[in-house]
Write a protein that holds these residues in place. Structure first.
Motif, PDB file in Angstrom:
ATOM      1  N   LEU A  18       9.066  -1.891  -0.936  1.00 20.50           N
ATOM      2  CA  LEU A  18       9.142  -3.251  -1.487  1.00 20.50           C
ATOM      3  C   LEU A  18      10.060  -4.129  -0.644  1.00 20.50           C
ATOM      4  O   LEU A  18       9.788  -5.311  -0.442  1.00 20.50           O
ATOM      5  N   ARG A  19      11.140  -3.517  -0.139  1.00 16.35           N
ATOM      6  CA  ARG A  19      12.042  -4.290   0.721  1.00 16.35           C
ATOM      7  C   ARG A  19      11.336  -4.713   2.006  1.00 16.35           C
ATOM      8  O   ARG A  19      11.510  -5.823   2.488  1.00 16.35           O
ATOM      9  N   GLY A  37       0.845  -1.206   0.000  1.00 17.76           N
ATOM     10  CA  GLY A  37       0.000   0.000   0.000  1.00 17.76           C
ATOM     11  C   GLY A  37       0.879   1.253   0.000  1.00 17.76           C
ATOM     12  O   GLY A  37       0.635   2.193  -0.757  1.00 17.76           O
ATOM     13  N   HIS A  38       1.940   1.240   0.823  1.00 22.19           N
ATOM     14  CA  HIS A  38       2.860   2.391   0.861  1.00 22.19           C
ATOM     15  C   HIS A  38       3.549   2.564  -0.489  1.00 22.19           C
ATOM     16  O   HIS A  38       3.735   3.665  -0.964  1.00 22.19           O
ATOM     17  N   TYR A  39       3.919   1.441  -1.070  1.00 27.03           N
ATOM     18  CA  TYR A  39       4.581   1.492  -2.383  1.00 27.03           C
ATOM     19  C   TYR A  39       3.696   2.237  -3.384  1.00 27.03           C
ATOM     20  O   TYR A  39       4.164   3.085  -4.140  1.00 27.03           O
ATOM     21  N   LYS A  40       2.406   1.909  -3.347  1.00 26.07           N
ATOM     22  CA  LYS A  40       1.509   2.506  -4.343  1.00 26.07           C
ATOM     23  C   LYS A  40       1.308   4.003  -4.104  1.00 26.07           C
ATOM     24  O   LYS A  40       1.102   4.763  -5.034  1.00 26.07           O
ATOM     25  N   GLN A  41       1.346   4.371  -2.801  1.00 23.06           N
ATOM     26  CA  GLN A  41       1.043   5.768  -2.473  1.00 23.06           C
ATOM     27  C   GLN A  41       2.188   6.720  -2.777  1.00 23.06           C
ATOM     28  O   GLN A  41       1.978   7.860  -3.149  1.00 23.06           O
ATOM     29  N   THR A  42       3.425   6.227  -2.577  1.00 27.33           N
ATOM     30  CA  THR A  42       4.549   7.162  -2.643  1.00 27.33           C
ATOM     31  C   THR A  42       4.942   7.485  -4.091  1.00 27.33           C
ATOM     32  O   THR A  42       4.853   6.633  -4.970  1.00 27.33           O
ATOM     33  N   LYS A  43       5.384   8.750  -4.258  1.00 28.63           N
ATOM     34  CA  LYS A  43       5.858   9.172  -5.591  1.00 28.63           C
ATOM     35  C   LYS A  43       7.390   9.075  -5.634  1.00 28.63           C
ATOM     36  O   LYS A  43       7.988   9.136  -6.693  1.00 28.63           O
ATOM     37  N   ASP A  44       7.992   8.968  -4.429  1.00 29.46           N
ATOM     38  CA  ASP A  44       9.445   8.948  -4.321  1.00 29.46           C
ATOM     39  C   ASP A  44       9.955   7.534  -4.588  1.00 29.46           C
ATOM     40  O   ASP A  44       9.589   6.585  -3.887  1.00 29.46           O
TER      41      ASP A  44
END
Ligand SMILES: Nc1nc2c(ncn2[C@@H]2O[C@H](COP(=O)(O)OP(=O)(O)O)[C@@H](O)[C@H]2O)c(=O)[nH]1
Ligand SMILES: [Mg+2]
Length: 492
Positions: free
Chosen positions: A461-462, A446-453
């Motif tokens: 992902l790690r 979910g965090h992966y999808k939200q972040t633009k950085d």
């Protein structure tokens, strides 16, 4: 471009370190191993008892106790005279098996002594082993811990082995065997592989984003992998409670108005006199819980007070407890007296308990319901008479046993829905630990999808990858490097 490749290789070379620091529950350090020994079969008098050793002094221990003193051929049963190395006193004539490492359960040199199961033989052999230098008694679970440390079993396989040893019902055995066979571990590893690919794509973009030689659409590719994984994890998490029920037992609660025959049914299903049966209404007051094997599934069966209003304080407390237990049920066995369906207590029970439960919500969070009409022996031969509003039901007589076979058949189907069928379908999540790591992985995605950085995306992902590898308790990271060079054509 070569500078780019080197930096990619250098970055990847750091991954193992970064990833491994998060692997607190990863593979154990086998350490300088003492040789351990223990009785591996059950305690008490028996035909054959199995004593085993694991560690570098196993071969020496075998030679010390046996006559002739040479090691038998590997993995073949040999008949040997066992004697105490201190006194030379014969202890038993036994089968011995020599498993040189790493082809053994623990990965170390192992020996099995199949001795006659008398307590004096067992204690004599254990004492003799204790006298061999370098040997000490094993601690609880130490053989399995060593197998894990040497990479012979993953953490989920270790859990499967523990469950198999504790399995009491057929479904628990099937499930445990599947987990011991590594099915859950394989699934997690294939998910981790997907993540590794996605991570490789993102890292490559960070390093070569400007480079013309990088394939187009690498980030889109990573997003696609992540979306696929999210769907798979989500489906598994929705099923998570089923595997846990299979491991620790589904909650089946018998409820109904007083005198319907609830306690009679609990005694019939558990085949023991758990509850008092009496024509006096309001006999059962506490919740009486008993573990039973129902149609091969582990069940915690609860007998409860008959639901009625306007009774004394003790029975009222019983009714309150019964209602509370209903809230925790996975499956409700609602029981009515078939010869008394028009009574106010039956009608009230149908309106207030059966009807609300019958309209199951789509998320499946409410318990399943089975309506049983008991005392069919009291009915006239033409059946229970007209009862148009009655939901689907089964007829039973606890007195004669009529209808019991049909009830067990239906219960089997219901329990397979509640616990999951261990013979088919994807491997189940049997522990809260599995659920925790899958949820952690999903949150990180979910965090992966939200972040633009992109750096934060790679970090997410790690974290997700870390959860999956912790679930199986291991996993190397050289695979990330391998995939970069296999899956990419940087500089082609
Ligand atoms: N005729 C008949 N009587 C039954 C049957 N099942 C239970 N009973 C009787 O019904 C009474 C109440 O049974 P019990 O199991 O204590 O009911 P509970 O109050 O719902 O727990 C007892 O006298 C039982 O012997 C049945 O199938 N047929
Ligand atoms: Mg009762």
């Amino acid at each position: 471009m070569w500078r780019g490749l080197w930096s990619l290789a250098a970055r990847a070379a750091h991954w193992p370190h970064r990833l491994c620091t998060r692997q607190s529950s990863g593979a154990l350090d086998p350490g300088p191993a003492a040789t351990i020994f223990a009785l591996s079969s059950g305690q008490g008098r028996c035909g054959i008892a199995v004593i085993r050793t694991s560690g570098p002094a196993s071969g020496h221990a075998l030679r010390s106790l046996t006559e002739p003193r040479n090691l038998p051929p590997a993995r073949k049963a040999s008949l040997r005279l066992l004697s105490d190395p201190r006194s030379g006193e014969p202890l038993d004539r036994a089968l011995v098996l020599w498993f040189p490492g790493p082809q053994s359960f623990t990965g170390e040199d192992c020996v099995e002594f199949h001795v006659h199961g008398g307590p004096a033989v067992v204690s004599g052999v254990l004492e003799a082993l204790g006298s061999v230098p370098g040997l000490r008694p094993a601690e609880a679970g130490e053989f399995t811990k060593r197998a894990f440390a040497h990479g012979k079993l993953s953490l989920t396989e270790v859990e499967g082995l523990a469950d198999l040893i504790h399995a009491e019902t057929e479904s628990q055995r099937r499930q445990a065997l599947r987990q011991l066979d590594g099915e859950l571990g394989h699934l997690c590893r294939s998910w981790a592989e997907t993540l590794t690919k996605a991570l490789a794509h993102v890292e490559a973009y960070i390093d070569f984003g400007e480079d013309d030689n990088l394939e187009e659409g690498v980030l889109e590719q990573a997003d696609k992998e992540v979306r696929k994984l999210e769907v798979a994890l989500d489906a598994h998490l929705r099923d998570a409670r089923r595997g846990q029920r299979l491991r620790s037992g589904a909650h089946v609660v018998v409820t109904g108005p007083p005198n319907a025959g609830k306690s009679s049914l609990v005694n019939l299903l558990s085949q023991k006199p758990v509850s008092i049966v009496s024509p006096e209404p309001g006999t059962t007051r506490d919740v009486l819980e008993t573990p039973v094997d129902l149609a091969g599934f582990p069940v915690l069966l609860s007998d409860t007070a008959g639901l009625r209003e306007g009774v004394g304080p003790v029975e009222q407390e019983g009714v309150r407890r019964a209602r509370k237990r209903l809230e925790q049920a996975d499956l409700v066995l609602a029981m009515l007296d078939a010869s008394n369906l028009a009574s106010p207590s039956s009608c009230n029970f149908l309106d207030t308990v059966v009807a609300p439960l019958g309209t199951r919500n789509p998320s499946g969070s409410s318990p399943r319901l089975l309506l049983v009409l008991n005392k069919s022996d009291l009915l006239p031969p033409e059946g229970p008479g007209p009862c148009p509003d009655l939901p689907p039901h089964l007829l039973l007589s606890c007195l004669t046993g009529a209808g019991l076979h049909g009830l067990l058949e239906v219960l089997k189907k219901e329990l397979a829905a509640v616990c999951g069928d261990p013979s088919t379908g994807p491997p189940l999540l049997t522990r809260a630990r599995h659920q925790h790591h899958l949820q952690g992985c999903l949150d990180a995605l979910g965090h992966y999808k939200q972040t633009k950085d992109l750096a934060l995306a790679a970090e997410a992902l790690r974290v997700a990858w870390g959860h999956l590898t912790r679930l199986t308790g291991g996993g190397g990271t050289e695979e990330i490097l391998d995939i970069i060079f296999q899956d990419f054509c940087v500089g082609k």
